[in-house]
Scaffold this motif. Structure first.
Motif, PDB file in Angstrom:
ATOM      1  N   ALA A 171       9.292  23.428  25.676  1.00 35.88           N
ATOM      2  CA  ALA A 171       8.448  24.591  25.936  1.00 35.88           C
ATOM      3  C   ALA A 171       9.257  25.731  26.565  1.00 35.88           C
ATOM      4  O   ALA A 171       9.110  26.892  26.185  1.00 35.88           O
ATOM      5  CB  ALA A 171       7.282  24.202  26.846  1.00 35.88           C
ATOM      6  N   LEU A 172      10.123  25.401  27.510  1.00 33.89           N
ATOM      7  CA  LEU A 172      10.940  26.428  28.146  1.00 33.89           C
ATOM      8  C   LEU A 172      11.912  27.069  27.156  1.00 33.89           C
ATOM      9  O   LEU A 172      12.216  28.257  27.237  1.00 33.89           O
ATOM     10  CB  LEU A 172      11.732  25.823  29.312  1.00 33.89           C
ATOM     11  CG  LEU A 172      10.932  25.474  30.574  1.00 33.89           C
ATOM     12  CD1 LEU A 172      11.769  24.608  31.501  1.00 33.89           C
ATOM     13  CD2 LEU A 172      10.481  26.738  31.297  1.00 33.89           C
ATOM     14  N   GLY A 173      12.403  26.269  26.220  1.00 34.34           N
ATOM     15  CA  GLY A 173      13.375  26.755  25.256  1.00 34.34           C
ATOM     16  C   GLY A 173      12.765  27.396  24.023  1.00 34.34           C
ATOM     17  O   GLY A 173      13.495  27.812  23.115  1.00 34.34           O
TER      18      GLY A 173
ATOM     19  N   PHE B 161       8.121  31.446  22.140  1.00 37.65           N
ATOM     20  CA  PHE B 161       6.736  31.691  22.527  1.00 37.65           C
ATOM     21  C   PHE B 161       6.517  31.374  24.001  1.00 37.65           C
ATOM     22  O   PHE B 161       5.673  31.987  24.658  1.00 37.65           O
ATOM     23  CB  PHE B 161       5.781  30.852  21.666  1.00 37.65           C
ATOM     24  CG  PHE B 161       4.326  31.058  21.993  1.00 37.65           C
ATOM     25  CD1 PHE B 161       3.708  32.261  21.733  1.00 37.65           C
ATOM     26  CD2 PHE B 161       3.580  30.034  22.560  1.00 37.65           C
ATOM     27  CE1 PHE B 161       2.361  32.466  22.042  1.00 37.65           C
ATOM     28  CE2 PHE B 161       2.234  30.220  22.861  1.00 37.65           C
ATOM     29  CZ  PHE B 161       1.626  31.436  22.605  1.00 37.65           C
ATOM     30  N   GLY B 162       7.278  30.429  24.521  1.00 42.72           N
ATOM     31  CA  GLY B 162       7.118  30.051  25.925  1.00 42.72           C
ATOM     32  C   GLY B 162       7.784  31.009  26.882  1.00 42.72           C
ATOM     33  O   GLY B 162       7.200  31.392  27.898  1.00 42.72           O
TER      34      GLY B 162
ATOM     35  N   PRO C  87       1.342  21.895  22.983  1.00 42.78           N
ATOM     36  CA  PRO C  87       0.358  22.994  22.913  1.00 42.78           C
ATOM     37  C   PRO C  87      -0.294  23.305  24.246  1.00 42.78           C
ATOM     38  O   PRO C  87      -0.690  24.455  24.491  1.00 42.78           O
ATOM     39  CB  PRO C  87      -0.675  22.470  21.899  1.00 42.78           C
ATOM     40  CG  PRO C  87       0.054  21.477  21.082  1.00 42.78           C
ATOM     41  CD  PRO C  87       1.024  20.828  22.011  1.00 42.78           C
ATOM     42  N   TRP C  88      -0.409  22.291  25.124  1.00 40.23           N
ATOM     43  CA  TRP C  88      -1.041  22.512  26.415  1.00 40.23           C
ATOM     44  C   TRP C  88      -0.059  23.093  27.432  1.00 40.23           C
ATOM     45  O   TRP C  88      -0.487  23.708  28.420  1.00 40.23           O
ATOM     46  CB  TRP C  88      -1.608  21.191  26.939  1.00 40.23           C
ATOM     47  CG  TRP C  88      -2.508  20.517  25.960  1.00 40.23           C
ATOM     48  CD1 TRP C  88      -2.221  19.456  25.157  1.00 40.23           C
ATOM     49  CD2 TRP C  88      -3.853  20.898  25.638  1.00 40.23           C
ATOM     50  NE1 TRP C  88      -3.290  19.141  24.362  1.00 40.23           N
ATOM     51  CE2 TRP C  88      -4.315  20.002  24.633  1.00 40.23           C
ATOM     52  CE3 TRP C  88      -4.719  21.899  26.102  1.00 40.23           C
ATOM     53  CZ2 TRP C  88      -5.589  20.097  24.089  1.00 40.23           C
ATOM     54  CZ3 TRP C  88      -5.989  21.986  25.558  1.00 40.23           C
ATOM     55  CH2 TRP C  88      -6.415  21.087  24.569  1.00 40.23           C
TER      56      TRP C  88
ATOM     57  N   MET D 242       2.280  27.177  31.357  1.00 39.21           N
ATOM     58  CA  MET D 242       3.439  27.986  31.729  1.00 39.21           C
ATOM     59  C   MET D 242       3.042  29.422  32.026  1.00 39.21           C
ATOM     60  O   MET D 242       3.383  29.985  33.074  1.00 39.21           O
ATOM     61  CB  MET D 242       4.466  27.970  30.593  1.00 39.21           C
ATOM     62  CG  MET D 242       5.269  26.722  30.443  1.00 39.21           C
ATOM     63  SD  MET D 242       6.348  26.817  28.990  1.00 39.21           S
ATOM     64  CE  MET D 242       7.377  28.236  29.398  1.00 39.21           C
ATOM     65  N   HIS D 243       2.312  30.002  31.107  1.00 40.72           N
ATOM     66  CA  HIS D 243       1.969  31.418  31.230  1.00 40.72           C
ATOM     67  C   HIS D 243       1.014  31.672  32.399  1.00 40.72           C
ATOM     68  O   HIS D 243       1.130  32.678  33.101  1.00 40.72           O
ATOM     69  CB  HIS D 243       1.368  31.909  29.915  1.00 40.72           C
ATOM     70  CG  HIS D 243       2.325  31.792  28.766  1.00 40.72           C
ATOM     71  ND1 HIS D 243       1.916  31.580  27.464  1.00 40.72           N
ATOM     72  CD2 HIS D 243       3.682  31.847  28.720  1.00 40.72           C
ATOM     73  CE1 HIS D 243       2.978  31.519  26.675  1.00 40.72           C
ATOM     74  NE2 HIS D 243       4.055  31.674  27.411  1.00 40.72           N
ATOM     75  N   ILE D 244       0.066  30.756  32.593  1.00 32.61           N
ATOM     76  CA  ILE D 244      -0.862  30.907  33.722  1.00 32.61           C
ATOM     77  C   ILE D 244      -0.118  30.753  35.045  1.00 32.61           C
ATOM     78  O   ILE D 244      -0.323  31.531  35.983  1.00 32.61           O
ATOM     79  CB  ILE D 244      -2.012  29.890  33.603  1.00 32.61           C
ATOM     80  CG1 ILE D 244      -2.907  30.233  32.409  1.00 32.61           C
ATOM     81  CG2 ILE D 244      -2.827  29.847  34.890  1.00 32.61           C
ATOM     82  CD1 ILE D 244      -3.923  29.159  32.075  1.00 32.61           C
ATOM     83  N   SER D 245       0.763  29.764  35.139  1.00 31.17           N
ATOM     84  CA  SER D 245       1.500  29.532  36.382  1.00 31.17           C
ATOM     85  C   SER D 245       2.405  30.716  36.704  1.00 31.17           C
ATOM     86  O   SER D 245       2.471  31.173  37.850  1.00 31.17           O
ATOM     87  CB  SER D 245       2.334  28.246  36.270  1.00 31.17           C
ATOM     88  OG  SER D 245       1.506  27.123  36.048  1.00 31.17           O
ATOM     89  N   TYR D 246       3.096  31.212  35.694  1.00 34.37           N
ATOM     90  CA  TYR D 246       3.974  32.371  35.890  1.00 34.37           C
ATOM     91  C   TYR D 246       3.157  33.592  36.312  1.00 34.37           C
ATOM     92  O   TYR D 246       3.520  34.321  37.238  1.00 34.37           O
ATOM     93  CB  TYR D 246       4.734  32.654  34.594  1.00 34.37           C
ATOM     94  CG  TYR D 246       5.882  33.619  34.715  1.00 34.37           C
ATOM     95  CD1 TYR D 246       7.193  33.165  34.813  1.00 34.37           C
ATOM     96  CD2 TYR D 246       5.671  34.996  34.699  1.00 34.37           C
ATOM     97  CE1 TYR D 246       8.261  34.052  34.905  1.00 34.37           C
ATOM     98  CE2 TYR D 246       6.727  35.890  34.792  1.00 34.37           C
ATOM     99  CZ  TYR D 246       8.022  35.410  34.886  1.00 34.37           C
ATOM    100  OH  TYR D 246       9.066  36.301  34.978  1.00 34.37           O
TER     101      TYR D 246
END
Length: 330
Positions: free
Chosen positions: A109-111, A114-115, A277-278, A283-287
């Motif tokens: 996800a980090l790599g 889209f993430g 997918p989750w 990631m985006h919410i936490s950031y």
């Protein structure tokens, strides 16, 4: 003669850097041209600055205590310093091949673009050399000219994380150049569980906004996208009044699934479809929440200070005897 290298590794109080030291023992580089400084403390920015002040090498090489390197790493990095315009060279910090499946998914996800958008270069080897910006380089695998680092005043100790981003932006403004070499990678373990993964992204968001408060001219609106996403989700009940409000969410879900399918095909692992997918929305919410937290602190007039931690000691250590490399295939 090859340039001398000072390897700087920050550790927590009482921490050890045995893993990175063991991998350093296998490095294909003259041992008399390497010194290793382990900085123990509670504020990594200060620890790295203190170690850099004591370093004697031409090149500072910043690694984390869990970085695992391959034998040719220093040679793959040092060759770029033949160009005097280049002051920093780095590569990605990719997930260890021995990590459990969930931690590998964190790395996927980090790599993924889209993430992390352009910052995905930090977590995945994209296979080429390019002139870099602060978005491409990660402090767990970064070499810098010592004289330039010291002349610039080192890392801003009010920042952690994002201290390297702020410094690289300052150096870029002075006309210096950086190199991203995808082959010059290190291996690192991802966070052990979902909560720590979310904490990591929250910290990234907080650090990015604090970076903005320190250096407003270097901020890009693109970093606010996760915060806009959080605000959008909070207002999702408005969809009851107008179904058009769901269109951005539908587009987000499609992009999420498309990126996940691509990762599953690349890894040849169908289990990715059940987990990744989750991770993207988390990631985006936490950031985004990290960004919001920093903004709220600023609104409450909480100043950024450089005294959130301390340096306990900086120790020069001998590399252990050479052993078998356990980093996996390059």
């Amino acid at each position: 003669m090859l340039p001398s290298i000072s390897v700087i590794i920050p550790v927590r109080p009482g921490g050890v850097a045995q893993g990175v030291l063991e991998s350093l023992a296998t490095i294909d580089y003259p041992k008399d041209r390497i010194e290793v400084l382990v900085a123990e403390g509670t504020q990594p920015s200060k620890q790295r600055n203190e170690a850099a002040q004591r370093a004697q090498g031409d090149i500072l090489y910043f690694l984390d205590d869990d970085s695992v390197i391959y034998p040719d790493l220093f040679r793959d990095v040092i060759k770029w310093f033949c160009d005097e315009r280049i002051v920093a060279v780095g590569g990605p910090a990719v997930t260890r091949q021995t990590d459990p499946f969930l931690q590998k998914c964190f790395g996927y996800a980090l790599g993924a673009y889209f993430g992390s958008l352009g910052m995905s270069y930090k977590f995945k080897a994209y296979g080429w050399v390019k002139e870099a910006t602060e978005r491409d380089l990660i402090l767990a695998n970064l070499a810098m000219r010592r004289e330039v680092f010291l002349a610039a005043g080192g890392f801003d100790e009010r920042l952690y994380p994002n201290e390297e981003n702020e410094l690289l932006n300052r150096l870029k403004a002075q006309g210096y150049h950086f190199i991203y070499n995808a082959e010059a990678l290190v291996y690192r373990g991802q966070r052990e569980n979902l909560f720590k993964f979310m904490q990591q992204l929250f910290s990234y968001g907080r650090g990015r906004m604090e970076h903005f408060f320190v250096s407003p001219s270097f901020f890009s609106p693109i970093f606010l996208m996760p915060l806009a996403f959080v605000v959008y989700l909070i207002n999702l009940p408005l969809a009851m009044l107008n179904l058009w409000y769901l269109v951005p969410l539908g587009a987000y879900v499609c992009l999420d699934l498309a990126q996940t399918i691509q990762i599953a095909l690349e890894q040849r692992d169908g289990r990715v479809l059940l987990v990744v997918p989750w991770l993207f929305p988390l990631m985006h919410i936490s950031y985004g929440c990290g960004l919001a937290w920093s903004i709220m602190r600023r609104c409450l007039r909480r100043p950024l200070v450089a005294s959130r931690g301390d340096v306990m000691r900086v120790t020069r250590v001998e590399l252990p005897c050479k052993s078998g490399w356990t980093g996996g295939s390059k």
